[in-house]
Design a protein around this motif. Structure first.
Motif, PDB file in Angstrom:
ATOM      1  N   GLY A  80      -9.874 -12.275   2.052  1.00  0.00           N
ATOM      2  CA  GLY A  80      -9.743 -11.739   3.679  1.00  0.00           C
ATOM      3  C   GLY A  80      -8.414 -10.624   3.296  1.00  0.00           C
ATOM      4  O   GLY A  80      -8.679  -9.281   4.287  1.00  0.00           O
ATOM      5  N   ALA A  81      -7.863 -10.739   3.167  1.00  0.00           N
ATOM      6  CA  ALA A  81      -6.493 -10.481   3.005  1.00  0.00           C
ATOM      7  C   ALA A  81      -6.322  -9.038   2.524  1.00  0.00           C
ATOM      8  O   ALA A  81      -6.093  -7.629   2.343  1.00  0.00           O
ATOM      9  CB  ALA A  81      -4.927 -10.571   2.359  1.00  0.00           C
ATOM     10  N   ILE A  82      -7.221  -9.214   1.034  1.00  0.00           N
ATOM     11  CA  ILE A  82      -7.518  -8.369   0.081  1.00  0.00           C
ATOM     12  C   ILE A  82      -8.425  -7.764   0.467  1.00  0.00           C
ATOM     13  O   ILE A  82      -8.200  -6.122   0.676  1.00  0.00           O
ATOM     14  CB  ILE A  82      -8.085  -9.028  -1.468  1.00  0.00           C
ATOM     15  CG1 ILE A  82      -6.721 -10.222  -2.479  1.00  0.00           C
ATOM     16  CG2 ILE A  82      -8.819  -7.894  -2.949  1.00  0.00           C
ATOM     17  CD1 ILE A  82      -7.655 -10.474  -3.263  1.00  0.00           C
ATOM     18  N   ASP A  83      -9.880  -7.844   1.015  1.00  0.00           N
ATOM     19  CA  ASP A  83     -10.216  -6.492   1.311  1.00  0.00           C
ATOM     20  C   ASP A  83      -9.555  -6.052   2.121  1.00  0.00           C
ATOM     21  O   ASP A  83      -9.867  -4.319   2.681  1.00  0.00           O
ATOM     22  CB  ASP A  83     -11.274  -7.643   1.903  1.00  0.00           C
ATOM     23  CG  ASP A  83     -12.353  -7.680   1.105  1.00  0.00           C
ATOM     24  OD1 ASP A  83     -12.475  -7.857  -0.051  1.00  0.00           O
ATOM     25  OD2 ASP A  83     -13.417  -8.358   1.637  1.00  0.00           O
ATOM     26  N   ALA A  84      -9.120  -6.684   3.096  1.00  0.00           N
ATOM     27  CA  ALA A  84      -7.798  -5.507   4.627  1.00  0.00           C
ATOM     28  C   ALA A  84      -7.254  -4.880   3.880  1.00  0.00           C
ATOM     29  O   ALA A  84      -6.802  -3.175   4.599  1.00  0.00           O
ATOM     30  CB  ALA A  84      -7.528  -6.845   5.354  1.00  0.00           C
ATOM     31  N   LEU A  85      -6.604  -4.973   2.776  1.00  0.00           N
ATOM     32  CA  LEU A  85      -5.546  -3.449   1.747  1.00  0.00           C
ATOM     33  C   LEU A  85      -6.288  -2.987   1.459  1.00  0.00           C
ATOM     34  O   LEU A  85      -5.807  -1.981   1.846  1.00  0.00           O
ATOM     35  CB  LEU A  85      -4.529  -4.792   0.897  1.00  0.00           C
ATOM     36  CG  LEU A  85      -3.756  -5.640   2.240  1.00  0.00           C
ATOM     37  CD1 LEU A  85      -2.793  -6.751   0.975  1.00  0.00           C
ATOM     38  CD2 LEU A  85      -2.384  -5.194   2.735  1.00  0.00           C
ATOM     39  N   LEU A  86      -7.916  -3.626   0.404  1.00  0.00           N
ATOM     40  CA  LEU A  86      -8.017  -2.329   0.268  1.00  0.00           C
ATOM     41  C   LEU A  86      -8.716  -1.252   1.678  1.00  0.00           C
ATOM     42  O   LEU A  86      -8.751  -0.186   0.912  1.00  0.00           O
ATOM     43  CB  LEU A  86      -9.573  -2.926  -0.272  1.00  0.00           C
ATOM     44  CG  LEU A  86      -9.128  -3.772  -2.027  1.00  0.00           C
ATOM     45  CD1 LEU A  86     -10.633  -4.340  -2.187  1.00  0.00           C
ATOM     46  CD2 LEU A  86      -8.063  -2.740  -2.871  1.00  0.00           C
ATOM     47  N   ALA A  87      -9.540  -1.990   1.838  1.00  0.00           N
ATOM     48  CA  ALA A  87      -9.685  -1.147   3.046  1.00  0.00           C
ATOM     49  C   ALA A  87      -8.871  -0.072   3.649  1.00  0.00           C
ATOM     50  O   ALA A  87      -8.963   0.669   4.281  1.00  0.00           O
ATOM     51  CB  ALA A  87     -10.758  -1.500   4.249  1.00  0.00           C
TER      52      ALA A  87
END
Length: 250
Positions: free
Chosen positions: A105-112
């Motif tokens: 989830g953290a990776i997804d959030a940072l990509l966004a």
């Protein structure tokens, strides 16, 4: 696009000009088009524009002025609350109460977040990432009323720039990129890679004003001290437990 990326500057001072709803939504839509694990989009973004709400967030970011000065503050969160509810409503048992799921989830959030930042800069806006989010995640959870399954991972301020700082220094490409396999650094490699950074007038000034022998000591002894890292790590681990991401049982 490449010119926009190569000319990135962290902007900490903004004009009073508001960001239109249309522009903000266009930027946020660009964020939603970022790559995401399994197309699950296990992240959320909290938009803060109200002055009172920004004032509540400010102490969570050590009262850095841009929190109140920026017209828009975006908090990007790892978010399984929404996805878990969808699974349960669909007679599917979610298994995302673990550390790996938080990292996903953290990776997804940072990509966004990075998509949003590039889109904002392409519109003539300025942005600044705030690393303080994970230091005080517990307090941000209270202010933003984040439910279980949601953890803030980064914050971005956005607005029209009221400053034009110089480009920040970066290590040369050969200091970052490895081809085919990782090539470890010799002492001479390290000295060569960091020489330009150490010789910049502003960094020489940092060393002097902090009474240190080297720029590295400014990082280890002043800016990012071990005792602070340990204390903030404990806060984050406690948050992950309370928000439901540390169940490692079968």
């Amino acid at each position: 696009m490449i010119d926009t990326i190569l000319n990135h500057r962290s902007i900490r001072k903004y004009t009073s000009e508001k960001i239109s709803k249309e522009t903000l939504e266009e930027i946020l839509n660009a964020g939603m088009r970022a790559s995401t694990t399994g197309n699950m989009q296990v992240y959320s973004v909290v938009v803060t524009e109200d002055d009172d709400n920004k004032a509540q967030l400010a102490p969570c970011h050590f009262n850095q002025p841009m929190i109140k000065n920026a017209p828009v503050v975006l908090t990007f969160c790892a978010d399984y609350n929404r996805f878990n509810k969808w699974c349960e409503l669909s007679n599917a048992k979610p298994g995302y109460d673990n550390f790996l799921s938080f990292v996903t989830g953290a990776i997804d959030a940072l990509l966004a977040a990075q998509n949003v930042c590039v889109a904002a800069e392409s519109k003539g806006l300025g942005i600044c990432y705030l690393g303080t989010t994970i230091y005080t995640a517990d307090k941000i959870i209270e202010v933003l009323k984040l439910p279980k399954g949601v953890v803030p991972v980064t914050t971005v301020t956005i607005g029209y720039p009221d400053e034009s700082p110089e480009l920040a220094d970066r290590l040369p490409l050969e200091g970052i990129v490895h081809y085919e396999e990782y090539k470890d650094y010799s002492d001479e490699d390290i000295k060569d890679l960091y020489q330009e950074k150490e010789q910049l007038p502003e960094n020489i000034g940092f060393v002097k004003e902090n009474g240190k022998e080297s720029l590295a000591q400014v990082f280890t002894d002043v800016r990012y001290k071990k005792q602070d890292n340990v204390a903030f790590s404990k806060v984050l681990l406690d948050v992950l437990k309370s928000q439901g991401f540390m169940n490692h049982e079968d």
